[in-house]
Design a protein around this motif. Structure first.
Motif, mmCIF file in Angstrom:
data_model
loop_
_atom_site.group_PDB
_atom_site.id
_atom_site.type_symbol
_atom_site.label_atom_id
_atom_site.label_comp_id
_atom_site.label_asym_id
_atom_site.label_seq_id
_atom_site.Cartn_x
_atom_site.Cartn_y
_atom_site.Cartn_z
ATOM 1 N N SER A 156 46.877 47.561 39.970
ATOM 2 C CA SER A 156 46.830 47.406 38.505
ATOM 3 C C SER A 156 45.995 46.210 38.057
ATOM 4 O O SER A 156 46.062 45.831 36.893
ATOM 5 C CB SER A 156 48.263 47.291 37.964
ATOM 6 O OG SER A 156 48.992 46.283 38.651
ATOM 7 N N LEU A 157 45.226 45.609 38.966
ATOM 8 C CA LEU A 157 44.299 44.552 38.551
ATOM 9 C C LEU A 157 43.061 45.196 37.920
ATOM 10 O O LEU A 157 42.422 46.060 38.521
ATOM 11 C CB LEU A 157 43.887 43.701 39.750
ATOM 12 C CG LEU A 157 42.985 42.503 39.409
ATOM 13 C CD1 LEU A 157 43.759 41.428 38.658
ATOM 14 C CD2 LEU A 157 42.361 41.912 40.668
ATOM 15 N N PHE B 283 54.075 37.235 34.643
ATOM 16 C CA PHE B 283 53.543 37.358 36.003
ATOM 17 C C PHE B 283 53.742 36.054 36.775
ATOM 18 O O PHE B 283 54.158 36.072 37.940
ATOM 19 C CB PHE B 283 52.055 37.729 35.948
ATOM 20 C CG PHE B 283 51.412 37.819 37.307
ATOM 21 C CD1 PHE B 283 51.804 38.787 38.208
ATOM 22 C CD2 PHE B 283 50.430 36.916 37.681
ATOM 23 C CE1 PHE B 283 51.221 38.856 39.472
ATOM 24 C CE2 PHE B 283 49.834 36.982 38.936
ATOM 25 C CZ PHE B 283 50.239 37.949 39.830
ATOM 26 N N LEU C 22 50.751 45.191 36.653
ATOM 27 C CA LEU C 22 50.313 44.073 35.811
ATOM 28 C C LEU C 22 50.184 44.497 34.351
ATOM 29 O O LEU C 22 50.359 43.685 33.452
ATOM 30 C CB LEU C 22 48.971 43.528 36.315
ATOM 31 C CG LEU C 22 48.964 42.968 37.746
ATOM 32 C CD1 LEU C 22 47.575 42.452 38.096
ATOM 33 C CD2 LEU C 22 49.995 41.868 37.930
ATOM 34 N N GLU D 18 50.646 37.024 31.197
ATOM 35 C CA GLU D 18 50.392 35.961 32.152
ATOM 36 C C GLU D 18 51.671 35.175 32.487
ATOM 37 O O GLU D 18 51.941 34.873 33.652
ATOM 38 C CB GLU D 18 49.305 35.023 31.585
ATOM 39 C CG GLU D 18 48.867 33.969 32.573
ATOM 40 C CD GLU D 18 47.594 33.250 32.149
ATOM 41 O OE1 GLU D 18 46.902 33.730 31.226
ATOM 42 O OE2 GLU D 18 47.295 32.205 32.749
ATOM 43 N N THR E 261 43.640 42.558 33.027
ATOM 44 C CA THR E 261 44.751 41.815 33.649
ATOM 45 C C THR E 261 44.241 40.767 34.631
ATOM 46 O O THR E 261 44.994 40.308 35.508
ATOM 47 C CB THR E 261 45.716 42.775 34.379
ATOM 48 O OG1 THR E 261 44.959 43.563 35.316
ATOM 49 C CG2 THR E 261 46.433 43.699 33.416
ATOM 50 N N ALA F 3 48.317 43.672 43.829
ATOM 51 C CA ALA F 3 48.993 44.131 42.618
ATOM 52 C C ALA F 3 49.583 45.524 42.845
ATOM 53 O O ALA F 3 48.945 46.376 43.466
ATOM 54 C CB ALA F 3 47.998 44.181 41.466
ATOM 55 N N THR G 58 54.290 41.167 44.418
ATOM 56 C CA THR G 58 55.144 40.814 43.259
ATOM 57 C C THR G 58 56.628 40.827 43.639
ATOM 58 O O THR G 58 56.986 41.211 44.758
ATOM 59 C CB THR G 58 54.968 41.729 42.009
ATOM 60 O OG1 THR G 58 55.576 43.005 42.255
ATOM 61 C CG2 THR G 58 53.515 41.876 41.643
ATOM 62 N N ALA H 117 45.699 37.387 36.122
ATOM 63 C CA ALA H 117 46.538 37.282 37.325
ATOM 64 C C ALA H 117 45.860 36.415 38.397
ATOM 65 O O ALA H 117 46.531 35.677 39.125
ATOM 66 C CB ALA H 117 46.830 38.678 37.881
#
Ligand SMILES: [Zn+2]
Length: 287
Positions: free
Chosen positions: A123-124, A94, A86, A91, A128, A119, A80, A131
């Motif tokens: 954090s996926l 991101f 996330l 969306e 989420t 992530a 990122t 992503a």
């Protein structure tokens, strides 16, 4: 196919989740160069190439370091732009991060196209998983954000332990999914799951247990190891934290962690994840 991918999450110590909102960045040095240059020297001495999942803010402030990483044959991948997890984004926000990141990489290292993503703070999750659609739209081929066990902050219990094409619940496989997922390596022994894949766990668990667990895990497929340059830096600032957060953040940071990495380099042959992904697909690993 076996083998092991070495992945470096290239960020400042202040990007860590427990410090992210507590450090006054105007008053503190980021120590990215001090932490990363010795790691690059070590990898060069060992003739090992890795994947660097890099925060856009770090590319912005250290373009020469990034060019040296690419020139040394390592793979540049995306962590990122700002290292917000996330679960703090939607969306659209991101996608803005990814578009900004890709444009920055095109400016700093022309011709390099990032194909891999991790992530922040793993954090996926099913909540989420949008992503993955964004990443596919923006030219990414693989993701490495699934932590296949429950932890207090993150994790996708029940996810496969080997590379797979994830459905949106991240647990089932969908052969038509556009991205290949590389979950963090855990060692499953009966009902117990031991995270032997790096970071905090590599600093805290006994080294013989980690080496044994990795050797067991290696029997059934390729592995993913991760760590942060700040974990190897003896100069990482020790900030005032609660006893528990201090342990999580600083235990074995510096030379002890560097020695642990050296033992992993002794024990396994590492490659970048992008090269392993291409090999995995050529071997029909995801059929
Ligand atoms: Zn990170």
């Amino acid at each position: 196919m076996s083998g092991a991918a070495l992945s470096i999450d290239l960020e400042s110590y202040w990007h860590a989740e427990l410090l992210r909102t507590r450090v006054d960045r105007a008053k503190m040095a980021d120590r990215v160069e001090e932490a990363t240059r010795p790691l690059l020297d070590l990898l060069a001495r060992r003739d090992v190439r890795a994947t660097f999942f890099t925060v856009g803010e770090v590319i912005e402030s250290h373009p020469d370091l990034i060019r040296d990483i690419v020139a040394a044959g390592h793979e540049l991948a995306c962590h990122t732009y700002t290292h917000r997890p996330l679960w703090e984004l939607d969306e659209a926000a991101f996608e803005e991060e990814i578009v900004r990141f890709n444009a920055l990489v095109a400016r700093v290292t022309p011709g390099v196209q990032p194909r891999g993503f991790r992530a922040p703070t793993f954090s996926l999750s099913p909540a989420t998983a949008w992503a993955l659609d964004v990443l596919a739209r923006r030219g990414y081929a693989y993701d490495s954000s699934v932590f296949p066990m429950k932890t207090p902050l993150y994790g996708v219990p029940g996810a496969p332990l080997r590379p797979y094409r994830p459905a949106s619940n991240l647990v089932e496989e969908d052969p038509a999914a556009p991205l290949l997922e590389w979950p963090m390596t855990v060692w499953r022994i009966g009902p117990v799951t031991v995270p032997v894949c790096g970071g905090f766990y590599l600093r805290v668990l006994p080294m013989p247990l980690i080496l044994h667990g990795l050797k067991q895990a290696a029997k059934s497929g390729p592995m993913v190891i991760y760590l942060h340059p700040w974990e190897l830096d003896p100069g990482t600032p020790r900030l005032p934290l609660s006893a528990q957060d201090r342990f999580i953040t600083y235990h074995n940071v510096g030379d002890p962690m560097r020695r642990r990495l050296e033992r992993l380099l002794d024990a396994f042959d590492f490659q970048p994840m992008g090269a392993m992904s291409r090999q995995w697909m050529m071997d029909g690993g995801d059929r």
